[in-house]
Scaffold this motif. Structure first.
Motif, PDB file in Angstrom:
ATOM      1  N   LEU A  11      86.209  22.354  62.583  1.00 11.00           N
ATOM      2  CA  LEU A  11      85.732  22.868  63.854  1.00 11.00           C
ATOM      3  C   LEU A  11      86.061  21.893  64.973  1.00 11.00           C
ATOM      4  O   LEU A  11      86.526  22.289  66.033  1.00 11.00           O
ATOM      5  N   ASN A  12      85.871  20.617  64.734  1.00 10.21           N
ATOM      6  CA  ASN A  12      86.176  19.632  65.763  1.00 10.21           C
ATOM      7  C   ASN A  12      87.662  19.626  66.087  1.00 10.21           C
ATOM      8  O   ASN A  12      88.039  19.513  67.245  1.00 10.21           O
ATOM      9  N   ALA A  13      88.510  19.740  65.068  1.00  6.31           N
ATOM     10  CA  ALA A  13      89.951  19.781  65.302  1.00  6.31           C
ATOM     11  C   ALA A  13      90.311  21.032  66.097  1.00  6.31           C
ATOM     12  O   ALA A  13      91.145  20.988  67.003  1.00  6.31           O
ATOM     13  N   LYS A  14      89.664  22.134  65.767  1.00  3.72           N
ATOM     14  CA  LYS A  14      89.912  23.377  66.480  1.00  3.72           C
ATOM     15  C   LYS A  14      89.457  23.261  67.932  1.00  3.72           C
ATOM     16  O   LYS A  14      90.150  23.712  68.846  1.00  3.72           O
ATOM     17  N   GLN A  15      88.312  22.633  68.129  1.00  6.38           N
ATOM     18  CA  GLN A  15      87.812  22.441  69.493  1.00  6.38           C
ATOM     19  C   GLN A  15      88.720  21.522  70.291  1.00  6.38           C
ATOM     20  O   GLN A  15      88.980  21.762  71.470  1.00  6.38           O
ATOM     21  N   ARG A  16      89.208  20.459  69.648  1.00  3.78           N
ATOM     22  CA  ARG A  16      90.122  19.542  70.342  1.00  3.78           C
ATOM     23  C   ARG A  16      91.410  20.253  70.733  1.00  3.78           C
ATOM     24  O   ARG A  16      91.928  20.058  71.835  1.00  3.78           O
ATOM     25  N   ALA A  17      91.934  21.080  69.839  1.00  4.77           N
ATOM     26  CA  ALA A  17      93.159  21.823  70.143  1.00  4.77           C
ATOM     27  C   ALA A  17      92.921  22.785  71.303  1.00  4.77           C
ATOM     28  O   ALA A  17      93.767  22.913  72.197  1.00  4.77           O
ATOM     29  N   TYR A  18      91.766  23.446  71.316  1.00  4.35           N
ATOM     30  CA  TYR A  18      91.443  24.375  72.395  1.00  4.35           C
ATOM     31  C   TYR A  18      91.290  23.613  73.710  1.00  4.35           C
ATOM     32  O   TYR A  18      91.767  24.074  74.754  1.00  4.35           O
ATOM     33  N   GLU A  19      90.639  22.464  73.654  1.00  2.00           N
ATOM     34  CA  GLU A  19      90.457  21.654  74.856  1.00  2.00           C
ATOM     35  C   GLU A  19      91.801  21.207  75.420  1.00  2.00           C
ATOM     36  O   GLU A  19      92.023  21.238  76.633  1.00  2.00           O
ATOM     37  N   LYS A  20      92.718  20.805  74.548  1.00  2.00           N
ATOM     38  CA  LYS A  20      94.046  20.373  74.975  1.00  2.00           C
ATOM     39  C   LYS A  20      94.786  21.535  75.623  1.00  2.00           C
ATOM     40  O   LYS A  20      95.421  21.374  76.670  1.00  2.00           O
ATOM     41  N   LYS A  21      94.686  22.715  75.025  1.00  2.00           N
ATOM     42  CA  LYS A  21      95.345  23.902  75.565  1.00  2.00           C
ATOM     43  C   LYS A  21      94.783  24.244  76.940  1.00  2.00           C
ATOM     44  O   LYS A  21      95.533  24.564  77.866  1.00  2.00           O
TER      45      LYS A  21
END
Length: 53
Positions: A11-21
């Motif tokens: 979930l954290n990796a997914k959130q980081r990817a979304y934040e970067k996008k």
């Protein structure tokens, strides 16, 4: 590792990817806004110079 920790990391990796996008899209929007403002300023400048002649 417990199942919960694995899910949190995912979930954290997914959130980081979304934040970067989101950050990249935000930068793109800001660049578009400044570009449009510059074009509007140039258009206004040309218009006022045309009126003064």
């Amino acid at each position: 590792m417990s199942k919960k920790n694995k899910e949190e990391k995912h979930l954290n990796a997914k959130q980081r990817a979304y934040e970067k996008k989101q950050a990249q899209q935000g930068e793109k929007v800001v660049k578009w806004i400044f570009g449009v403002l510059i074009l509007a300023a140039l258009g206004y400048m040309a218009f006022t110079l045309w009126l003064m002649r």
